[in-house]
Design a protein around this motif. Structure first.
Motif, PDB file in Angstrom:
ATOM      1  N   ARG A  61      23.917  33.608  43.251  1.00 50.24           N
ATOM      2  CA  ARG A  61      25.299  34.091  43.248  1.00 50.24           C
ATOM      3  C   ARG A  61      25.789  34.311  41.816  1.00 50.24           C
ATOM      4  NH1 ARG A  61      30.325  30.641  45.796  1.00 50.24           N
ATOM      5  NH2 ARG A  61      31.828  32.331  45.909  1.00 50.24           N
ATOM      6  N   THR A  62      26.430  35.451  41.595  1.00 51.32           N
ATOM      7  CA  THR A  62      27.083  35.752  40.333  1.00 51.32           C
ATOM      8  C   THR A  62      28.583  35.595  40.549  1.00 51.32           C
ATOM      9  OG1 THR A  62      25.359  37.313  39.724  1.00 51.32           O
ATOM     10  CG2 THR A  62      27.466  37.516  38.571  1.00 51.32           C
ATOM     11  N   ILE A  63      29.219  34.779  39.721  1.00 46.25           N
ATOM     12  CA  ILE A  63      30.641  34.512  39.863  1.00 46.25           C
ATOM     13  C   ILE A  63      31.362  34.990  38.607  1.00 46.25           C
ATOM     14  CG2 ILE A  63      32.406  32.709  40.078  1.00 46.25           C
ATOM     15  CD1 ILE A  63      30.336  30.997  41.565  1.00 46.25           C
ATOM     16  N   LYS A  64      32.415  35.775  38.812  1.00 43.05           N
ATOM     17  CA  LYS A  64      33.303  36.184  37.709  1.00 43.05           C
ATOM     18  C   LYS A  64      34.631  35.493  37.948  1.00 43.05           C
ATOM     19  CE  LYS A  64      31.043  40.523  36.865  1.00 43.05           C
ATOM     20  NZ  LYS A  64      31.138  41.971  36.782  1.00 43.05           N
ATOM     21  N   ARG A  65      35.158  34.861  36.911  1.00 46.49           N
ATOM     22  CA  ARG A  65      36.378  34.067  37.036  1.00 46.49           C
ATOM     23  C   ARG A  65      37.572  34.752  36.389  1.00 46.49           C
ATOM     24  NH1 ARG A  65      34.867  29.610  39.413  1.00 46.49           N
ATOM     25  NH2 ARG A  65      32.816  28.781  39.021  1.00 46.49           N
ATOM     26  N   PRO A  67      40.322  34.810  33.773  1.00 44.07           N
ATOM     27  CA  PRO A  67      40.295  34.211  32.438  1.00 44.07           C
ATOM     28  C   PRO A  67      41.116  32.918  32.350  1.00 44.07           C
ATOM     29  CG  PRO A  67      40.616  36.571  32.275  1.00 44.07           C
ATOM     30  CD  PRO A  67      40.707  36.221  33.744  1.00 44.07           C
ATOM     31  N   ASP A  70      39.566  28.296  36.741  1.00 45.62           N
ATOM     32  CA  ASP A  70      38.401  28.077  37.603  1.00 45.62           C
ATOM     33  C   ASP A  70      38.456  28.977  38.834  1.00 45.62           C
ATOM     34  OD1 ASP A  70      37.282  26.170  35.960  1.00 45.62           O
ATOM     35  OD2 ASP A  70      38.160  24.475  37.033  1.00 45.62           O
ATOM     36  N   ILE A  72      38.079  32.110  41.218  1.00 44.79           N
ATOM     37  CA  ILE A  72      37.087  33.183  41.305  1.00 44.79           C
ATOM     38  C   ILE A  72      37.795  34.524  41.415  1.00 44.79           C
ATOM     39  CG2 ILE A  72      35.227  34.169  42.706  1.00 44.79           C
ATOM     40  CD1 ILE A  72      34.523  31.310  43.556  1.00 44.79           C
ATOM     41  N   ALA A  73      37.484  35.436  40.503  1.00 44.22           N
ATOM     42  CA  ALA A  73      38.006  36.801  40.566  1.00 44.22           C
ATOM     43  C   ALA A  73      37.138  37.629  41.511  1.00 44.22           C
ATOM     44  CB  ALA A  73      38.044  37.431  39.189  1.00 44.22           C
ATOM     45  N   SER A  74      35.814  37.458  41.414  1.00 45.82           N
ATOM     46  CA  SER A  74      34.882  38.132  42.311  1.00 45.82           C
ATOM     47  C   SER A  74      33.542  37.410  42.263  1.00 45.82           C
ATOM     48  CB  SER A  74      34.706  39.605  41.919  1.00 45.82           C
ATOM     49  OG  SER A  74      34.078  39.696  40.657  1.00 45.82           O
ATOM     50  N   SER A  75      32.761  37.618  43.309  1.00 51.46           N
ATOM     51  CA  SER A  75      31.409  37.059  43.333  1.00 51.46           C
ATOM     52  C   SER A  75      30.550  37.895  44.267  1.00 51.46           C
ATOM     53  CB  SER A  75      31.420  35.594  43.769  1.00 51.46           C
ATOM     54  OG  SER A  75      31.626  35.481  45.153  1.00 51.46           O
ATOM     55  N   HIS A  76      29.242  37.838  44.040  1.00 53.63           N
ATOM     56  CA  HIS A  76      28.308  38.500  44.944  1.00 53.63           C
ATOM     57  C   HIS A  76      26.965  37.777  44.890  1.00 53.63           C
ATOM     58  CE1 HIS A  76      27.358  40.513  41.136  1.00 53.63           C
ATOM     59  NE2 HIS A  76      26.142  40.651  41.624  1.00 53.63           N
TER      60      HIS A  76
END
Length: 86
Positions: A61-65, A67, A70, A72-76
């Motif tokens: 899983r790639t998680i973008k937060r 700024p 903690d 999560i802005a998006s993940s896939h």
């Protein structure tokens, strides 16, 4: 191949931090590893062997937060390949 939508929703929950959890989903065995926040980041899905390892596929899983947060802005989830008996 992307994850089943219902399985991805199940994995969006938080679990025990820094742990390995064994589960099942629609007749398949799952093992997922969580990060320090309890979010699953590695998934093994397939058939569990007697030693507890999974023969099947591995996803990461790639998680973008957001700024400075903690949240999560998006993940896939990305399929990284087959895992099998050595």
């Amino acid at each position: 191949m992307p994850l089943n939508k219902k399985l991805a929703e199940k994995l969006n929950k938080r679990f025990a931090p820094d742990s390995r959890l064994d589960d099942t989903y629609q007749g398949l065995d799952l093992t997922y590893i969580t990060n320090e926040l309890g979010e699953p980041i590695t998934l093994f899905i397939g058939k569990r062997r007697p030693d507890g390892a999974i023969t099947g596929e591995r996803y990461v899983r790639t998680i973008k937060r957001v700024p400075n947060s903690d949240q999560i802005a998006s993940s896939h989830w990305d399929l990284k390949g087959k895992v099998s008996r050595s």
